[in-house]
Design a protein around this motif. Sequence first.
Motif, mmCIF file in Angstrom:
data_model
loop_
_atom_site.group_PDB
_atom_site.id
_atom_site.type_symbol
_atom_site.label_atom_id
_atom_site.label_comp_id
_atom_site.label_asym_id
_atom_site.label_seq_id
_atom_site.Cartn_x
_atom_site.Cartn_y
_atom_site.Cartn_z
ATOM 1 N N ARG A 63 60.256 69.636 16.594
ATOM 2 C CA ARG A 63 59.515 68.520 17.324
ATOM 3 C C ARG A 63 58.945 69.172 18.503
ATOM 4 N NH1 ARG A 63 61.219 62.473 16.402
ATOM 5 N NH2 ARG A 63 60.017 62.114 14.540
ATOM 6 N N GLU A 64 57.699 69.181 18.676
ATOM 7 C CA GLU A 64 57.144 69.864 19.986
ATOM 8 C C GLU A 64 57.569 71.155 20.305
ATOM 9 O OE1 GLU A 64 57.526 66.688 22.704
ATOM 10 O OE2 GLU A 64 56.083 65.506 22.062
ATOM 11 N N GLY A 65 57.815 72.039 19.429
ATOM 12 C CA GLY A 65 58.495 73.314 19.646
ATOM 13 C C GLY A 65 59.787 73.672 19.753
ATOM 14 N N ASP A 66 60.601 72.387 19.407
ATOM 15 C CA ASP A 66 62.003 72.562 19.727
ATOM 16 C C ASP A 66 62.794 72.233 18.456
ATOM 17 O OD1 ASP A 66 62.374 73.109 22.416
ATOM 18 O OD2 ASP A 66 62.082 70.652 23.011
ATOM 19 N N ASN A 109 54.813 79.047 16.525
ATOM 20 C CA ASN A 109 56.117 78.777 16.403
ATOM 21 C C ASN A 109 57.051 80.163 16.097
ATOM 22 O OD1 ASN A 109 55.015 78.868 13.963
ATOM 23 N ND2 ASN A 109 56.133 77.459 12.816
ATOM 24 N N ILE A 110 56.598 81.089 16.824
ATOM 25 C CA ILE A 110 56.933 82.621 16.524
ATOM 26 C C ILE A 110 58.169 82.643 17.205
ATOM 27 C CG2 ILE A 110 55.580 83.867 18.177
ATOM 28 C CD1 ILE A 110 56.579 85.460 15.007
ATOM 29 N N GLN A 148 60.627 80.343 17.616
ATOM 30 C CA GLN A 148 61.538 79.794 17.114
ATOM 31 C C GLN A 148 62.050 80.579 15.844
ATOM 32 O OE1 GLN A 148 59.871 75.980 15.583
ATOM 33 N NE2 GLN A 148 59.195 75.243 17.476
ATOM 34 N N ALA A 149 61.035 81.386 15.427
ATOM 35 C CA ALA A 149 61.570 82.168 14.098
ATOM 36 C C ALA A 149 62.483 83.213 14.603
ATOM 37 C CB ALA A 149 60.162 82.714 13.594
ATOM 38 N N LYS A 150 62.078 83.869 15.790
ATOM 39 C CA LYS A 150 62.861 84.889 16.404
ATOM 40 C C LYS A 150 64.505 84.201 16.847
ATOM 41 C CE LYS A 150 59.259 87.648 18.081
ATOM 42 N NZ LYS A 150 58.389 88.046 19.134
ATOM 43 N N GLU A 151 64.218 83.069 17.277
ATOM 44 C CA GLU A 151 65.344 82.541 17.638
ATOM 45 C C GLU A 151 66.458 82.119 16.315
ATOM 46 O OE1 GLU A 151 65.209 78.421 19.286
ATOM 47 O OE2 GLU A 151 67.344 78.124 18.826
ATOM 48 N N LEU A 152 65.745 81.775 15.203
ATOM 49 C CA LEU A 152 66.687 81.823 14.112
ATOM 50 C C LEU A 152 67.328 82.841 13.546
ATOM 51 C CD1 LEU A 152 64.279 79.087 12.282
ATOM 52 C CD2 LEU A 152 66.842 78.729 12.879
ATOM 53 N N ILE A 153 66.502 83.985 13.667
ATOM 54 C CA ILE A 153 67.189 85.258 13.389
ATOM 55 C C ILE A 153 68.343 85.753 13.990
ATOM 56 C CG2 ILE A 153 66.648 87.897 13.066
ATOM 57 C CD1 ILE A 153 64.767 86.511 11.154
ATOM 58 N N ASN A 154 68.199 85.404 15.430
ATOM 59 C CA ASN A 154 69.213 85.562 16.115
ATOM 60 C C ASN A 154 70.526 84.759 15.771
ATOM 61 O OD1 ASN A 154 68.313 87.514 17.714
ATOM 62 N ND2 ASN A 154 67.648 85.758 19.313
ATOM 63 N N TYR A 155 70.438 83.802 14.699
ATOM 64 C CA TYR A 155 71.665 82.879 14.425
ATOM 65 C C TYR A 155 71.968 83.360 13.022
ATOM 66 C CZ TYR A 155 71.795 80.197 18.641
ATOM 67 O OH TYR A 155 71.751 79.583 19.658
ATOM 68 N N GLY A 156 71.441 84.548 12.652
ATOM 69 C CA GLY A 156 72.032 85.196 11.342
ATOM 70 C C GLY A 156 71.240 84.767 10.065
ATOM 71 N N VAL A 157 69.923 84.238 10.101
ATOM 72 C CA VAL A 157 68.989 83.880 9.240
ATOM 73 C C VAL A 157 68.331 85.274 8.588
ATOM 74 C CG1 VAL A 157 66.911 82.571 8.387
ATOM 75 C CG2 VAL A 157 68.626 81.776 10.103
ATOM 76 N N ALA A 201 51.442 71.338 13.894
ATOM 77 C CA ALA A 201 51.954 71.122 15.183
ATOM 78 C C ALA A 201 52.966 69.780 14.967
ATOM 79 C CB ALA A 201 51.220 70.874 16.208
ATOM 80 N N GLU A 202 52.559 68.704 14.581
ATOM 81 C CA GLU A 202 53.142 67.364 14.373
ATOM 82 C C GLU A 202 53.698 67.322 12.959
ATOM 83 O OE1 GLU A 202 54.356 65.866 16.981
ATOM 84 O OE2 GLU A 202 52.971 66.585 18.742
#
Length: 341
Positions: free
Chosen positions: A25-28, A60-61, A63-72, A84-85
């Motif tokens: 939601r709104e980028g989070d 949302n790139i 967020q994608a990078k953040e997810l990789i940092n969590y082992g995706v 967007a919404e």
Amino acid sequence: IKIEKEEKTKDFSDYKNVWVFGEQREGDLNSVVHELVGQGRRLANKLKENLSVILPGYQNIAQAKELINYGVDKVYLIDKKELAEYNDEYYTYVMAELIKKYNPSIVLMGATTIGRSLGPRVAARIKTGLTADCTSLDIDDKSKILLQTRPAFGGNIMATIVCKNHRPQMATVRPGVMKAAEKRENYEGIISKEDLDLSKVILKTEVIDIVREIEDSINIAEADIIVSGGRGVGSGENFNLIRELADTLGGAVGASRAAVDSGWISHDHQVGQTGTTVAPRIYIACGISGAVQHLVGMKSSDIIIAINKDPGASIFNYATYGLVGDLFKIIPLLIEQLKSG
Ligand code: FAD
């Protein structure tokens, strides 16, 4: 109990990998995404398959990078202004098209407002089953089928459901019940940009405006301290006392279904089987009897404090500390003590 949806098992060797819907939601990213990534990783490891997140959104790139940092292992990124919404039609289309293209064996979503709307639509579109509101997931060692467990019959039993004859196996999972993924520095994952033509989607709804609830906008699933009120609080106005205690402690306000059904507070605050599952550090139950449907949503809290005038109330069986007495006398004293201390 075990409910088997179908009799025979088909060959599903073309279906591989565990997918998580990247709700934002709104980028989070919603915190349930991290919980599903944690659980998805455990399932993928058992299956010796990959874990992917499907991430519709706009710009949302990060967020994608953040997810990789969590082992995706792989993030399917769909970056479009229209996404967007959250929107039922666009999101259902995106999910269904990518599932048809890549054939995952498992698709998980949070049992959030968005997940509860999206999950059944996607399942119907791709003609598979969906187990809603799971509280635990595992892989059957022999058959490699997903074991989807959820409360049934008013929370009195836990049912384990399997989907034998369709793929993917889809489930929505309650927020707050699975352990969130931990950060894994330098994890090597892939971001795959997917281009879908959204002009084909027929919109049945149009978002005219988004109105924010100013008061009480805190998400109880993420709160560290929750002060909850039940029928014993007596009225919507009396909930101000619960709010005052919550504010004094820097916590959020929760409620039992009896309080919500009486119209004293909105459903976002409801804790329990048909509300939110919470596991804060401190849960203070005020004027709540401790019905099983309420307990199922809060009994994993670290410390439970119960205030109830009935010494026989079942909430006391689960409380770390119990205060027997009138909440209208006890809470003002607590607030006074906390403010002076
Ligand atoms: P009550 O059971 O009426 O208890 C009120 C308590 O307040 C009593 O123990 C009383 O002693 C105490 N009290 C009264 N006055 C005072 C006072 N002045 N000071 C101190 N104590 C006082 N419930 C949920 O909460 N969440 C859910 O998600 C949920 N889902 C449900 C789903 C299904 C399918 C069903 C059938 C039920 C569900 N319920 C849920 C409802 C649940 O069964 C109970 O009815 C509800 O939790 C009771 O709420 P309560 O404890 O506030 O009220």
